[in-house]
Design a protein around this motif. Structure first.
Motif, PDB file in Angstrom:
ATOM      1  N   GLN A  94      26.310  35.220 -51.223  1.00  0.00           N
ATOM      2  CA  GLN A  94      27.110  36.247 -50.550  1.00  0.00           C
ATOM      3  C   GLN A  94      28.319  35.642 -49.836  1.00  0.00           C
ATOM      4  O   GLN A  94      29.354  36.289 -49.712  1.00  0.00           O
ATOM      5  N   PHE A  95      28.197  34.406 -49.411  1.00  0.00           N
ATOM      6  CA  PHE A  95      29.329  33.714 -48.786  1.00  0.00           C
ATOM      7  C   PHE A  95      30.527  33.708 -49.739  1.00  0.00           C
ATOM      8  O   PHE A  95      31.645  34.043 -49.349  1.00  0.00           O
ATOM      9  N   PHE A  96      30.298  33.363 -50.986  1.00  0.00           N
ATOM     10  CA  PHE A  96      31.372  33.266 -51.970  1.00  0.00           C
ATOM     11  C   PHE A  96      31.880  34.655 -52.382  1.00  0.00           C
ATOM     12  O   PHE A  96      33.070  34.842 -52.599  1.00  0.00           O
ATOM     13  N   ILE A  97      30.983  35.608 -52.464  1.00  0.00           N
ATOM     14  CA  ILE A  97      31.372  36.993 -52.760  1.00  0.00           C
ATOM     15  C   ILE A  97      32.282  37.515 -51.652  1.00  0.00           C
ATOM     16  O   ILE A  97      33.353  38.082 -51.915  1.00  0.00           O
ATOM     17  N   ASP A  98      31.858  37.314 -50.413  1.00  0.00           N
ATOM     18  CA  ASP A  98      32.650  37.781 -49.276  1.00  0.00           C
ATOM     19  C   ASP A  98      33.996  37.069 -49.200  1.00  0.00           C
ATOM     20  O   ASP A  98      35.019  37.693 -48.886  1.00  0.00           O
ATOM     21  N   PHE A  99      34.000  35.771 -49.512  1.00  0.00           N
ATOM     22  CA  PHE A  99      35.271  35.045 -49.517  1.00  0.00           C
ATOM     23  C   PHE A  99      36.248  35.700 -50.493  1.00  0.00           C
ATOM     24  O   PHE A  99      37.403  35.967 -50.145  1.00  0.00           O
ATOM     25  N   TYR A 100      35.800  35.935 -51.731  1.00  0.00           N
ATOM     26  CA  TYR A 100      36.729  36.477 -52.723  1.00  0.00           C
ATOM     27  C   TYR A 100      37.178  37.883 -52.386  1.00  0.00           C
ATOM     28  O   TYR A 100      38.341  38.228 -52.619  1.00  0.00           O
ATOM     29  N   GLU A 101      36.320  38.695 -51.812  1.00  0.00           N
ATOM     30  CA  GLU A 101      36.755  40.032 -51.378  1.00  0.00           C
ATOM     31  C   GLU A 101      37.860  39.907 -50.332  1.00  0.00           C
ATOM     32  O   GLU A 101      38.886  40.575 -50.417  1.00  0.00           O
ATOM     33  N   ARG A 102      37.652  39.022 -49.383  1.00  0.00           N
ATOM     34  CA  ARG A 102      38.633  38.817 -48.309  1.00  0.00           C
ATOM     35  C   ARG A 102      39.930  38.230 -48.880  1.00  0.00           C
ATOM     36  O   ARG A 102      41.028  38.686 -48.535  1.00  0.00           O
ATOM     37  N   PHE A 103      39.811  37.231 -49.746  1.00  0.00           N
ATOM     38  CA  PHE A 103      40.995  36.584 -50.320  1.00  0.00           C
ATOM     39  C   PHE A 103      41.781  37.579 -51.171  1.00  0.00           C
ATOM     40  O   PHE A 103      43.005  37.683 -51.054  1.00  0.00           O
ATOM     41  N   MET A 104      41.104  38.350 -51.998  1.00  0.00           N
ATOM     42  CA  MET A 104      41.800  39.319 -52.849  1.00  0.00           C
ATOM     43  C   MET A 104      42.407  40.450 -52.027  1.00  0.00           C
ATOM     44  O   MET A 104      43.435  41.007 -52.415  1.00  0.00           O
ATOM     45  N   PRO A 145      52.578  27.968 -53.866  1.00  0.00           N
ATOM     46  CA  PRO A 145      52.151  27.199 -52.695  1.00  0.00           C
ATOM     47  C   PRO A 145      51.894  28.055 -51.454  1.00  0.00           C
ATOM     48  O   PRO A 145      51.016  27.744 -50.659  1.00  0.00           O
ATOM     49  N   GLU A 146      52.623  29.154 -51.307  1.00  0.00           N
ATOM     50  CA  GLU A 146      52.454  29.986 -50.106  1.00  0.00           C
ATOM     51  C   GLU A 146      51.123  30.741 -50.086  1.00  0.00           C
ATOM     52  O   GLU A 146      50.719  31.264 -49.051  1.00  0.00           O
ATOM     53  N   TRP A 147      50.411  30.777 -51.193  1.00  0.00           N
ATOM     54  CA  TRP A 147      49.108  31.454 -51.210  1.00  0.00           C
ATOM     55  C   TRP A 147      48.004  30.618 -50.568  1.00  0.00           C
ATOM     56  O   TRP A 147      46.952  31.133 -50.216  1.00  0.00           O
ATOM     57  N   TYR A 148      48.227  29.327 -50.424  1.00  0.00           N
ATOM     58  CA  TYR A 148      47.158  28.476 -49.908  1.00  0.00           C
ATOM     59  C   TYR A 148      46.809  28.771 -48.454  1.00  0.00           C
ATOM     60  O   TYR A 148      45.662  28.621 -48.050  1.00  0.00           O
ATOM     61  N   HIS A 149      47.784  29.226 -47.676  1.00  0.00           N
ATOM     62  CA  HIS A 149      47.440  29.590 -46.299  1.00  0.00           C
ATOM     63  C   HIS A 149      46.588  30.862 -46.301  1.00  0.00           C
ATOM     64  O   HIS A 149      45.695  31.010 -45.456  1.00  0.00           O
ATOM     65  N   LEU A 150      46.797  31.758 -47.250  1.00  0.00           N
ATOM     66  CA  LEU A 150      45.942  32.950 -47.373  1.00  0.00           C
ATOM     67  C   LEU A 150      44.525  32.538 -47.775  1.00  0.00           C
ATOM     68  O   LEU A 150      43.538  33.103 -47.292  1.00  0.00           O
ATOM     69  N   TRP A 151      44.436  31.556 -48.661  1.00  0.00           N
ATOM     70  CA  TRP A 151      43.136  31.041 -49.100  1.00  0.00           C
ATOM     71  C   TRP A 151      42.378  30.450 -47.910  1.00  0.00           C
ATOM     72  O   TRP A 151      41.212  30.753 -47.686  1.00  0.00           O
ATOM     73  N   LEU A 152      43.074  29.605 -47.139  1.00  0.00           N
ATOM     74  CA  LEU A 152      42.428  28.970 -45.990  1.00  0.00           C
ATOM     75  C   LEU A 152      42.056  30.004 -44.929  1.00  0.00           C
ATOM     76  O   LEU A 152      40.967  29.937 -44.357  1.00  0.00           O
ATOM     77  N   ASP A 153      42.930  30.981 -44.686  1.00  0.00           N
ATOM     78  CA  ASP A 153      42.608  32.040 -43.721  1.00  0.00           C
ATOM     79  C   ASP A 153      41.356  32.803 -44.154  1.00  0.00           C
ATOM     80  O   ASP A 153      40.488  33.111 -43.325  1.00  0.00           O
ATOM     81  N   ALA A 154      41.266  33.117 -45.445  1.00  0.00           N
ATOM     82  CA  ALA A 154      40.086  33.836 -45.957  1.00  0.00           C
ATOM     83  C   ALA A 154      38.838  32.971 -45.830  1.00  0.00           C
ATOM     84  O   ALA A 154      37.758  33.466 -45.478  1.00  0.00           O
ATOM     85  N   LEU A 155      38.977  31.684 -46.093  1.00  0.00           N
ATOM     86  CA  LEU A 155      37.835  30.786 -45.969  1.00  0.00           C
ATOM     87  C   LEU A 155      37.350  30.716 -44.521  1.00  0.00           C
ATOM     88  O   LEU A 155      36.146  30.848 -44.251  1.00  0.00           O
ATOM     89  N   ILE A 156      38.265  30.536 -43.585  1.00  0.00           N
ATOM     90  CA  ILE A 156      37.889  30.436 -42.167  1.00  0.00           C
ATOM     91  C   ILE A 156      37.210  31.733 -41.716  1.00  0.00           C
ATOM     92  O   ILE A 156      36.176  31.700 -41.033  1.00  0.00           O
ATOM     93  N   ALA A 157      37.761  32.874 -42.086  1.00  0.00           N
ATOM     94  CA  ALA A 157      37.167  34.152 -41.691  1.00  0.00           C
ATOM     95  C   ALA A 157      35.768  34.317 -42.283  1.00  0.00           C
ATOM     96  O   ALA A 157      34.859  34.840 -41.624  1.00  0.00           O
ATOM     97  N   THR A 158      35.574  33.847 -43.505  1.00  0.00           N
ATOM     98  CA  THR A 158      34.264  33.962 -44.157  1.00  0.00           C
ATOM     99  C   THR A 158      33.273  32.981 -43.534  1.00  0.00           C
ATOM    100  O   THR A 158      32.094  33.310 -43.349  1.00  0.00           O
ATOM    101  N   LEU A 159      33.733  31.805 -43.175  1.00  0.00           N
ATOM    102  CA  LEU A 159      32.884  30.855 -42.451  1.00  0.00           C
ATOM    103  C   LEU A 159      32.457  31.443 -41.110  1.00  0.00           C
ATOM    104  O   LEU A 159      31.292  31.346 -40.723  1.00  0.00           O
ATOM    105  N   ARG A 160      33.401  32.065 -40.412  1.00  0.00           N
ATOM    106  CA  ARG A 160      33.100  32.689 -39.123  1.00  0.00           C
ATOM    107  C   ARG A 160      31.993  33.733 -39.285  1.00  0.00           C
ATOM    108  O   ARG A 160      31.105  33.861 -38.448  1.00  0.00           O
ATOM    109  N   GLN A 161      32.035  34.457 -40.397  1.00  0.00           N
ATOM    110  CA  GLN A 161      31.051  35.502 -40.677  1.00  0.00           C
ATOM    111  C   GLN A 161      29.675  34.919 -41.021  1.00  0.00           C
ATOM    112  O   GLN A 161      28.653  35.457 -40.610  1.00  0.00           O
ATOM    113  N   HIS A 162      29.645  33.822 -41.777  1.00  0.00           N
ATOM    114  CA  HIS A 162      28.382  33.327 -42.352  1.00  0.00           C
ATOM    115  C   HIS A 162      27.755  32.128 -41.644  1.00  0.00           C
ATOM    116  O   HIS A 162      26.556  31.904 -41.797  1.00  0.00           O
ATOM    117  N   ASP A 163      28.550  31.349 -40.928  1.00  0.00           N
ATOM    118  CA  ASP A 163      28.009  30.153 -40.268  1.00  0.00           C
ATOM    119  C   ASP A 163      27.552  30.530 -38.859  1.00  0.00           C
ATOM    120  O   ASP A 163      28.376  30.778 -37.978  1.00  0.00           O
TER     121      ASP A 163
END
Length: 132
Positions: free
Chosen positions: A21-31, A88-106
């Motif tokens: 679910q961590f990875f599912i939630d990440f992709y929903e947030r990133f997309m 290249p400008e999408w990588y900050h969106l990727w990292l933001d989505a990752l951090i938000a998903t970590l906040r949710q799951h960790d």
């Protein structure tokens, strides 16, 4: 003895990565961060994509822990303008989505954990981005 950023990240990722679910939630947030990003994944087998993400994050973590940048350079090549064409400008969106998903799951997520993730991943992400 102080824990290094890479140790904090390694442990945080361990708390999250065994839950699909961590990875599912990440992709929903990133997309959700961009219509263009969502369109990029319209014909993607997301189960396979989540497996690739799991490995990609681990490569970033391993690089932060002192491993060679060889795999990150290969990731950069596959994501460059001749590959998946990830701007290249999408990588900050990727990292933001990752951090938000970590906040949710960790369950142990904290400002210290967030800072460790940002610090540990920035140089590896820059290697990937620079390949563009």
């Amino acid at each position: 003895m102080e824990r290094s950023d890479s140790d904090i990240v390694f442990q945080s990722y361990g708390r999250c990565c065994n839950n699909e679910q961590f990875f599912i939630d990440f992709y929903e947030r990133f997309m959700d961060s961009s219509v263009d990003i969502r369109e990029l994944f319209t014909k993607t087998d997301m189960k396979v994509q989540r497996h690739l993400l799991r490995n990609g994050i681990m490569q970033l973590v391993l690089y932060a822990r002192g491993m060679s940048d060889t795999k990150l350079r290969a990731l950069g090549k596959s994501h460059d303008r001749n590959g998946y064409n990830i701007p290249p400008e999408w990588y900050h969106l990727w990292l933001d989505a990752l951090i938000a998903t970590l906040r949710q799951h960790d369950g142990d997520f904290s400002p210290e954990v967030e800072a460790a993730w940002n610090c540990a991943l920035t140089s590896g992400i820059n290697i990937i981005r620079q390949a563009y």
